[in-house]
Design an enzyme around this catalytic site. Sequence first.
Site, mmCIF file in Angstrom:
data_model
loop_
_atom_site.group_PDB
_atom_site.id
_atom_site.type_symbol
_atom_site.label_atom_id
_atom_site.label_comp_id
_atom_site.label_asym_id
_atom_site.label_seq_id
_atom_site.Cartn_x
_atom_site.Cartn_y
_atom_site.Cartn_z
ATOM 1 N N GLU A 214 -23.038 30.859 -38.386
ATOM 2 C CA GLU A 214 -22.658 30.274 -36.933
ATOM 3 C C GLU A 214 -21.003 30.226 -36.639
ATOM 4 O O GLU A 214 -20.245 29.949 -37.584
ATOM 5 C CB GLU A 214 -23.075 28.858 -37.163
ATOM 6 C CG GLU A 214 -22.821 27.910 -35.721
ATOM 7 C CD GLU A 214 -23.390 26.489 -35.987
ATOM 8 O OE1 GLU A 214 -23.324 25.822 -35.030
ATOM 9 O OE2 GLU A 214 -23.889 26.194 -36.968
ATOM 10 N N LYS B 295 -28.310 27.329 -28.654
ATOM 11 C CA LYS B 295 -28.863 26.279 -29.571
ATOM 12 C C LYS B 295 -29.157 25.295 -28.751
ATOM 13 O O LYS B 295 -28.561 24.739 -27.626
ATOM 14 C CB LYS B 295 -27.436 25.874 -30.320
ATOM 15 C CG LYS B 295 -27.536 24.843 -31.406
ATOM 16 C CD LYS B 295 -26.318 24.610 -32.191
ATOM 17 C CE LYS B 295 -26.492 23.782 -33.534
ATOM 18 N NZ LYS B 295 -25.300 23.595 -34.245
ATOM 19 N N CYS C 100 -28.422 26.818 -36.539
ATOM 20 C CA CYS C 100 -28.201 25.771 -37.433
ATOM 21 C C CYS C 100 -29.338 24.677 -37.323
ATOM 22 O O CYS C 100 -30.362 24.296 -37.577
ATOM 23 C CB CYS C 100 -26.909 25.217 -37.296
ATOM 24 S SG CYS C 100 -26.316 24.105 -38.870
#
Length: 545
Positions: free
Chosen positions: A41, A125, A161
């Site tokens: 990331e 995300k 993540c």
Amino acid sequence: MRIAVGQVNPTVGDLSGNRDQILSRMMEARRSGADLVVFPELALLGYPPRDLLLRSGFLDTADREFAAVVEASRDIAVILGHVARGGTRAANTADPSSAAFGGADLLYNTAFLLAHGAVVGQQTKHRLPSFDVFEEERYFTPGTDVGVLEWEGLRFGLSVCEDFWYDGGVLAAQTAAGVDLLVNVSASPYFRGKPQLRYALARKWAQQSGTLFIYANLVGGQDELVFDGGSFCVRPDGGFLLSAPRFADGLYVFDTAGEPVAPPDEDGLATVEQALVLGVRDYLDKNGIRGAVVGISGGVDSAVVASLACQALGPNRVVGTFFPSRYTAPESGQEARELAQALGIPLVQIEIEPILDAFKRALSPHLAVAGVTAENLQARVRGVLWMALANALGYVVLACGNKSELATGYTTLYGDTVGALAPIGDLVKEEVYALARWINAQAPHPIIPEGTLSRLPSAELRPNQRDDEDLPPYEVLDPLVRALVVENRPCDELVSLFGASTVREVARRLHSAEYKRHQLPLVLKVSPKAFGMGRRFPITHRFPD
């Protein structure tokens, strides 16, 4: 299929340097015969970039470096975390503190799939963490779409993540749609016990999807955070095809049809030691600092900090000091010298009594230099000397306070709290002793003297002083500090375990020392809740619990 994970150690804002790391790992992946290389990331920016995201030109420069990575993907596929920009939103332009820092641009924390010199697709995300050390809602907009990307006949489910930590959401939708690979790019900082949490979640997703789960994590120190790497690939049956080392950057390659490898090691004291060593090393090296000064007292805290500093930097970049007063026990001097000799570092010794006498003469017409004032004056004289040495050498001071002391304010502001970094500030006292014994057990000969480990701890600021006369015994204090700071448990719940008077006194000291902790050096985080950017209590408040 052969897949590589580029477990890189970026420096926040070093956009060209981070690009070079990525391109170098891509070249290495090609040589290894990999078809695909996965990076973590925000690997180009470093994590967390914080308000750099709001600096003019930062993202423009980052996008130019991203374009160089896209161009280099002509003969190898790449999965990489980066920022996607898309449109604007209403922003407060009347308040100058808002207007000067932008905030109108919509930014998305995104995983990209690159191949043949182009962007094949991307996945934003959805879950933006804004707890503990995370503050992504300040900068990013949550994604809403979920997709499955196709390349060379394979279906990829990418995620970033935090989405990996939630039931449902991005990974569940990709699993339902059918994928050949789940790939999560992460910048997940370490705390003790966190690797096991990741493995359990990854096994769950691999089992539910019936496919491989690949996890690519950053490595390296960034201010008070330490990223442990430990990237891996797990099969639906729970076997590992890849278990990359923790706290080591590199390129790690596996075959999707390969045999399972040994599972990752347990996370224990060795891992904590590695985290602290890397945190010290990267803080100094990434900031261009020559070395470290450590005030060695003969106690266990400074002995552990000096040992960690030597592992991180080498003894040629560490200077120890011993500054005795009339209250310093002879054993402390002997053990300080033994430690310095075992580590191979110089030990600067200065008697502080003449300096204290000068302060007392200057102050005595105005106040009585006695009690806590006299005790703290000794610590502050030492702080001045440490800082002078650090200034002269181009070094920084490493503070030696532990979490139990920092929690209760058992420190002297501008004395033993001076410095740039507090390596053991997230370890309670019992953990410091355990780490000291571990350090000795791993060395060819004991580093930390046995007397340091067996003598009762003392600040040695008054005659016959002992820590357990000023604080609850550490076997009581340490678990109480964990309960209050890490577990956030209410005082009433703890009374039956520790006693009402002990709980109220420690809670009082925890609150009253808040102003001190706001002026502390950075504390390297190795627990779920450390003193620092992830703990945001007001200094001024009257909530009694």
